[in-house]
Design an enzyme around this catalytic site. Structure first.
Site: not given
Ligand code: M6R
Length: 606
Positions: A2, A28, A75, A101-102, A479, A483, A486, A502, A601
């Protein structure tokens, strides 16, 4: 997230300025918007769900009377995106308007209490309780400042808010606890807003309101007070030289870095979930015969961490499955006894929704965790939790990952309690560590960022990295690798360290950067063995370990120390240095971490 903007002008109408300020809050993310102005004895309100331009085309934001007003982009967190739930929220007599907002944690208790005293509620938001609390104060003869302070004392949670009332038509009272709020001064009036870009075209003389502070705005004057004791504070305005674009990122060069730094706040919000939703999901999980944790990408890695949590805390076996493989792999075994907990930041990921649809058709119970109220996942879930991270603009998920893990940890702990699998002392120990997580993350961001930058410079040109962890740290390794991969386009490997012998060990040669995630848990002894194997083959060892772990430090070329937490929660603090490392390596290589090539995204296509 928000956004709020409020302003009081010496002359002229407030609404056109509020309208254009709201447009500058659009980045935002929001689903509804609204403005309230004061004129004579009346409050005028225009609000609705949808985009600002669409609402303006229908209602015309620019012709509202009055030089004082508040406005909001919403939001959704509590209640769907509808006109009723859009801000500003009024009291029973239309004498008070509030934008917020909060998250107000105790709003249900307050709402019940207020309804018992005859207040009428028109929305499902947490915010509306504030309008009615202020109304009660005003009715009891308090001025707007005192009525607001007394209302704030009843609230538990986070807020940035702005309040106007017909009783004192030339004033705005605004206040802050955790959610950001800035004030602005100019020759034409005074302003408050969730962030600087909203008001930057009107003034660059900015005062940052701190937590626990309140401000009374009049067109030519701002008074700042401490909420707890009413002491008046003096604070000089700073002159901000940022462009609007820089200001949207709050001075950070990229949204990804801003979002990494927002994690103490997003984690605090993820600890403020409504108990009844956590209880509901826990009850459904407890009833399931087979439990699948369904997700893609980063959300899948949150589910991998969660599967360790469910097993270790609640003694419950769950299956974390990549959404796109779910139907092929498990489809035929799905039935009425199956529970699917789908985790998706956006709530719109095609693969996840397709798998959910399939499971629904076979009578499975669908539960959801998402960041977006009103997303498809919330509509198809029997029960869902909104993780309260606020919009994430960077394509690489950061704050949404840690919040997902924290929500899942709370579910695992509740389930442990429900199933009687942990002693009260064990439960209290995990709970205490959970509550400290936001400050642990704050501490890492304060103390370790420089060290990570230095490592990024040292290793930025390496072609590939190896990420290894054992137990729950496997999720962190995966993870951390995602990061880096990607946003830096460095093909890298991530494995449970026990698997390295292995196969993956064959890629190690002199100088291969190998990142070990080694919290002080029951896997530490074995991972030390894996480190030695890699070191013997020439790998450069970069370790993430608990502060003061000398043994790991002695075996490593570089270390990043992390404060002690309960081992089951290590995925949250241990991913922070890896998010920073990925970010700074991308920047060192001249790449834009916010817009990695080929990625969107939200992946809403097959
Ligand atoms: O919106 P979601 O959490 O379902 O998205 C899943 C993936 O597309 C998302 O996590 C993607 O792997 C990101 N780019 C990771 O940083």
């Amino acid at each position: 997230m928000c956004g709020i903007v409020a302003l009081t002008l010496k002359e002229g109408n407030a609404s056109p300025l509020l309208h254009s300020a709201l447009k500058r809050l659009e980045y935002r993310g929001y689903d509804s918007a609204g403005i309230a102005t004061l004129y004579g004895e009346k409050i005028f309100v225009k609000k609705d769900a949808g985009k600002i331009d669409e609402i303006h085309a229908r209602l015309n934001f620019d012709n509202m009377p009055g030089s004082v007003g508040v406005s909001h982009t919403r939001w959704s967190t509590h209640g769907a995106p509808t006109r009723e739930n859009a801000h500003p929220h009024l009291d029973c007599k239309n004498t008070v308007a509030v934008v917020h907002n909060g998250v107000i944690e105790n709003f249900l208790e307050l709402k019940e209490e207020l309804m018992d005293r005859g207040h009428r509620f028109v929305s499902r938001t947490d915010t509306e309780v504030i309008s009615h609390l202020v109304e009660e104060g005003l009715d009891a003869g308090e001025n707007l400042y005192n009525a607001t302070v007394n209302a704030l004392r009843r609230l538990r949670g986070s807020y940035a808010l702005a309040i106007i009332s017909t009783r004192e038509p030339n004033k705005i009272v605004c206040a802050r606890n955790e959610s950001p709020l800035v004030l602005g001064l100019s020759d034409s009036g005074t302003f408050c807003a969730s962030d600087i870009p909203a008001i930057l075209p009107y003034t660059n003389k900015i005062i940052i309101l701190n937590n626990g502070e309140l401000a009374v705005l009049e067109a030519d004057n701002i008074i700042i007070k401490r909420i707890s004791d009413g002491v008046t504070l003096s604070r000089e305005a700073k002159v901000i030289e940022w462009s609007i674009e820089q200001a949207e990122k709050q001075g950070y060069p990229h949204f990804m870095l801003k979002e990494i730094h927002e994690q103490p706040t997003s984690l605090r919000n993820a600890l403020r979930l409504q108990e009844q939703y956590l209880d509901l999901i826990t009850t459904f999980l407890d009833r399931g015969e087979k439990i699948f944790l369904l997700a893609a990408g980063t959300s899948h890695y949150a589910c991998i961490a969660a599967s360790y949590m469910f097993s270790k805390l609640a003694r419950l076996a769950t299956y974390p499955v990549v959404s796109s493989e779910f139907i092929e792999n498990y489809g035929d075994s799905i039935g009425i006894d199956t529970v699917v907990l789908a985790v998706s930041q956006s709530g719109e990921t095609y693969d996840t929704l397709k798998a959910v649809d399939y499971a629904r058709m076979r009578a499975a119970t669908i539960l959801g965790i998402t960041n977006v109220v009103g997303s498809t996942l919330t509509r198809v879930s029997r029960a869902y939790i909104v993780q309260q991270s606020g919009p994430e603009i960077g394509v690489a998920a950061t704050k949404s990952y840690t919040a997902q893990v924290l929500v899942l940890a709370q579910l695992a702990l509740k389930l442990a309690k429900m199933r009687g699998k942990l002693s009260q002392d064990e439960i209290d120990e995990v709970k205490a560590s959970l509550q400290r997580i936001p400050e642990t993350v704050e501490n890492i961001l304060e103390k370790r960022e420089e060290k990570v930058k230095e490592l990024a410079r040292k290793y930025a040109k390496e072609k590939t990295f190896l990420f290894l962890g054992r137990g729950i740290s496997t999720a962190t390794a995966l993870e951390g690798r995602l990061k880096l991969l990607e946003i830096s386009y460095k093909p890298s490997l991530a494995y449970p360290a026990g698997e390295s012998k292995h196969g993956p060990i064959s890629v190690v040669e002199d100088g291969t950067p190998t990142i070990f995630i080694c919290p002080n848990d029951e896997t530490r002894k074995d991972i030390i063995g894996n480190m030695m194997e890699m070191k013997a083959r020439g790998a450069k060892i970069i370790s993430l370990c608990e502060e003061g772990d000398q043994k790991i430090a002695d075996l490593s070329d570089d270390i990043i120390e992390v404060p002690k937490v309960h081992p089951i929660l290590s995925p949250i603090p241990y991913i922070i240095p890896l998010q920073l490392l990925a970010y700074y390596i991308a920047v060192e290589n001249g790449l834009d971490p916010d817009k990695p090539r080929n990625l969107a995204k939200s992946v809403t296509v097959p």
